[in-house]
Motif scaffolding. Structure first.
Motif, PDB file in Angstrom:
ATOM      1  N   ASN A 193       0.057   1.505  16.890  1.00 52.80           N
ATOM      2  CA  ASN A 193      -0.823   2.457  16.228  1.00 52.80           C
ATOM      3  C   ASN A 193      -2.277   2.047  16.453  1.00 52.80           C
ATOM      4  OD1 ASN A 193      -2.325   3.917  14.006  1.00 52.80           O
ATOM      5  ND2 ASN A 193      -0.246   4.579  13.534  1.00 52.80           N
ATOM      6  N   ILE A 194      -3.116   3.017  16.791  1.00 56.78           N
ATOM      7  CA  ILE A 194      -4.554   2.771  16.954  1.00 56.78           C
ATOM      8  C   ILE A 194      -5.286   3.386  15.767  1.00 56.78           C
ATOM      9  CG2 ILE A 194      -6.596   3.122  18.398  1.00 56.78           C
ATOM     10  CD1 ILE A 194      -4.659   3.467  20.779  1.00 56.78           C
ATOM     11  N   VAL A 195      -5.995   2.550  15.029  1.00 59.56           N
ATOM     12  CA  VAL A 195      -6.770   3.009  13.877  1.00 59.56           C
ATOM     13  C   VAL A 195      -8.174   3.362  14.352  1.00 59.56           C
ATOM     14  CG1 VAL A 195      -7.677   2.417  11.603  1.00 59.56           C
ATOM     15  CG2 VAL A 195      -5.452   1.505  12.337  1.00 59.56           C
ATOM     16  N   PRO A 238      -0.196  -8.649  15.728  1.00 61.17           N
ATOM     17  CA  PRO A 238      -1.272  -8.692  16.720  1.00 61.17           C
ATOM     18  C   PRO A 238      -2.152  -7.452  16.642  1.00 61.17           C
ATOM     19  CG  PRO A 238       0.841  -8.231  17.771  1.00 61.17           C
ATOM     20  CD  PRO A 238       1.138  -8.554  16.347  1.00 61.17           C
ATOM     21  N   ILE A 239      -3.437  -7.637  16.926  1.00 66.08           N
ATOM     22  CA  ILE A 239      -4.388  -6.517  16.871  1.00 66.08           C
ATOM     23  C   ILE A 239      -5.304  -6.581  18.086  1.00 66.08           C
ATOM     24  CG2 ILE A 239      -5.953  -7.834  15.355  1.00 66.08           C
ATOM     25  CD1 ILE A 239      -6.652  -5.047  14.058  1.00 66.08           C
ATOM     26  N   ASP A 242      -2.297  -2.490   5.874  1.00 66.56           N
ATOM     27  CA  ASP A 242      -1.183  -2.768   4.956  1.00 66.56           C
ATOM     28  C   ASP A 242      -0.183  -1.617   4.952  1.00 66.56           C
ATOM     29  OD1 ASP A 242      -2.129  -5.259   4.193  1.00 66.56           O
ATOM     30  OD2 ASP A 242      -2.942  -4.590   2.272  1.00 66.56           O
ATOM     31  N   GLU A 243      -0.694  -0.398   4.890  1.00 62.32           N
ATOM     32  CA  GLU A 243       0.174   0.783   4.856  1.00 62.32           C
ATOM     33  C   GLU A 243       0.903   0.967   6.176  1.00 62.32           C
ATOM     34  OE1 GLU A 243       1.082   2.959   2.403  1.00 62.32           O
ATOM     35  OE2 GLU A 243       0.162   1.410   1.144  1.00 62.32           O
ATOM     36  N   LEU A 244       0.223   0.741   7.284  1.00 67.47           N
ATOM     37  CA  LEU A 244       0.858   0.886   8.592  1.00 67.47           C
ATOM     38  C   LEU A 244       1.982  -0.125   8.765  1.00 67.47           C
ATOM     39  CD1 LEU A 244      -2.231   1.535  10.892  1.00 67.47           C
ATOM     40  CD2 LEU A 244      -0.499   3.192  10.183  1.00 67.47           C
ATOM     41  N   VAL A 245       1.751  -1.353   8.318  1.00 66.13           N
ATOM     42  CA  VAL A 245       2.792  -2.386   8.416  1.00 66.13           C
ATOM     43  C   VAL A 245       4.002  -1.999   7.570  1.00 66.13           C
ATOM     44  CG1 VAL A 245       3.352  -4.795   7.899  1.00 66.13           C
ATOM     45  CG2 VAL A 245       1.189  -4.227   9.011  1.00 66.13           C
ATOM     46  N   TYR A 251       4.812  -0.297  11.703  1.00 65.23           N
ATOM     47  CA  TYR A 251       3.949  -0.585  12.849  1.00 65.23           C
ATOM     48  C   TYR A 251       3.668  -2.085  12.905  1.00 65.23           C
ATOM     49  CZ  TYR A 251       3.141   4.447  13.161  1.00 65.23           C
ATOM     50  OH  TYR A 251       3.311   5.803  13.288  1.00 65.23           O
ATOM     51  N   ASN A 252       3.741  -2.648  14.104  1.00 67.41           N
ATOM     52  CA  ASN A 252       3.541  -4.097  14.236  1.00 67.41           C
ATOM     53  C   ASN A 252       2.669  -4.482  15.434  1.00 67.41           C
ATOM     54  OD1 ASN A 252       5.457  -3.323  16.114  1.00 67.41           O
ATOM     55  ND2 ASN A 252       6.850  -5.025  15.705  1.00 67.41           N
TER      56      ASN A 252
END
Length: 359
Positions: free
Chosen positions: A60-62, A258-259, A159-162, A166-167
């Motif tokens: 996911n790209i924020v 990872p980001i 936090d919500e994506l995890v 999403y990882n």
């Protein structure tokens, strides 16, 4: 402030034992030792983050979207209304980041953290803190508490994506004037001169570029940001988009995912996060070297190297899909590449290669 403090406290070092275990596997794959270069380093680092030798990723790209008051100073060739237009276009699937994200099956999370416009679009998450920042060439861009809140928005989003599964996270932005704010942040945190790091952004003339440099200098002189406090820097000469992305880097490290850095603007956010907690650096993967002149200095300050150099300077998070592909290639290597034993390569040959590495 409590969410920020607790998140920074929860960040832990990488699993060194898992890194060593990963290298044992990597060095036993059927290839010359070190022959896959950075891909091998990525694989080992991923194992240190997740604790797993092999990982499957949901991506996911924020994209943090916000306006910048400094646009009043004529630092961009584009009108500020472009921020609103492109933010809407992210939800239509037609921008650069959209098409590249689709290529690698990554989702987008579009966040209005400070656009000077109102949206009636369920695909845009409303986390608006201000209707754009103030003009940093005249006064602080925002209050300290607003910068903290923007950082916490980024933490909350990750936090919500995890929680949703999403990882692997990417970072993108939209905000006319944000190469100016990013350059100011870099100057404040590095003591580099504006002439060195300020670029032309979205197509300025030479004369406009000179003016942009003077605006950055003026903002730093007027606001006197505390170079030891990244939040003070963000509040005085930064932007809501940068602050929100700073929170994303903190949230990713907190959650052990990872980001990926996109370009110059998200690098500014990453630098702020690393200054708040140096452990965050170990969770970050820079995608590409932005064509902005300050980009290489940003990488030097963070202490990381980008994966590729494609002379890109689009922003939006458009570099992240390319990094996603390379990161997933490292996992394909770990999962499917055979070992020396699998390939029936004789032990003498294996010994020779390992001795060569030792030399």
């Amino acid at each position: 402030m409590e969410l920020l403090k607790s998140s920074l406290h929860q960040i832990k070092p990488l699993y060194e034992d898992k890194i060593q275990e990963a290298w044992q596997r990597i060095d036993n794959l059927t290839k010359p030792i070190g022959s896959l270069g950075t891909i091998e380093k990525i694989a080992a680092k991923i194992s240190g983050i997740t604790g797993n030798l092999v990982n499957d990723f949901r991506k996911n790209i924020v994209i943090m979207c916000a306006d910048n008051g400094v646009v009043e100073e004529g630092v961009s060739a584009c009108p500020k209304e472009i921020t609103k237009i492109v933010t809407q276009n992210f939800t239509r699937g037609i921008t650069g980041v959209c098409v590249f994200a689709d290529m690698v099956q990554a989702d987008l999370t579009v966040v209005d953290i400070g656009v000077d416009a109102e949206f009636n679009n369920p695909k845009i998450i409303n986390k608006k803190i201000m209707w754009g920042t103030k003009n940093m060439a005249k006064e602080p861009a925002m209050e300290y508490k607003e910068a903290v809140r923007a950082i916490e928005v980024g933490i909350e989003i990750v936090d919500e994506l995890v929680k949703k599964g999403y990882n692997l996270i990417g970072t993108g932005e939209m905000g006319i004037g944000n190469t100016t704010t990013s350059a100011a942040v870099l100057c404040a945190l590095s003591n580099l001169e504006a002439e060195v790091v300020v670029g032309k952004g979205a197509g300025l003339t030479d004369e406009q570029h000179k003016h942009k440099i003077e605006v950055v200098k003026k903002a730093l002189y007027i606001n006197r940001p505390n170079t030891k406090d990244p939040i003070d820097v963000l509040s005085k000469v930064g932007g809501l988009d940068i602050a929100g992305l700073c929170g994303c880097f903190i949230g990713a490290a907190k959650n052990r995912v990872p980001i990926v850095i996109d370009g110059f603007i998200s690098s500014a956010a990453a630098l702020c996060a690393v200054r708040l907690n140096p452990l965050i650096k170990d969770y970050i993967f820079p995608s590409h070297l932005s064509a902005e002149p300050g980009a290489r200095y940003m990488m030097k300050e963070i202490g990381l190297e980008p994966m590729v150099n494609l002379n890109m300077r689009l922003g939006e998070g458009s570099g992240c899909p390319f990094a996603f592909f390379i990161i997933e290639a490292s996992q394909k290597m770990m999962r499917d590449m055979g070992s020396f034993e699998d390939a029936n390569i004789v032990n003498d040959f294996l010994i020779d290669i390992r001795e060569e590495k030792a030399i």
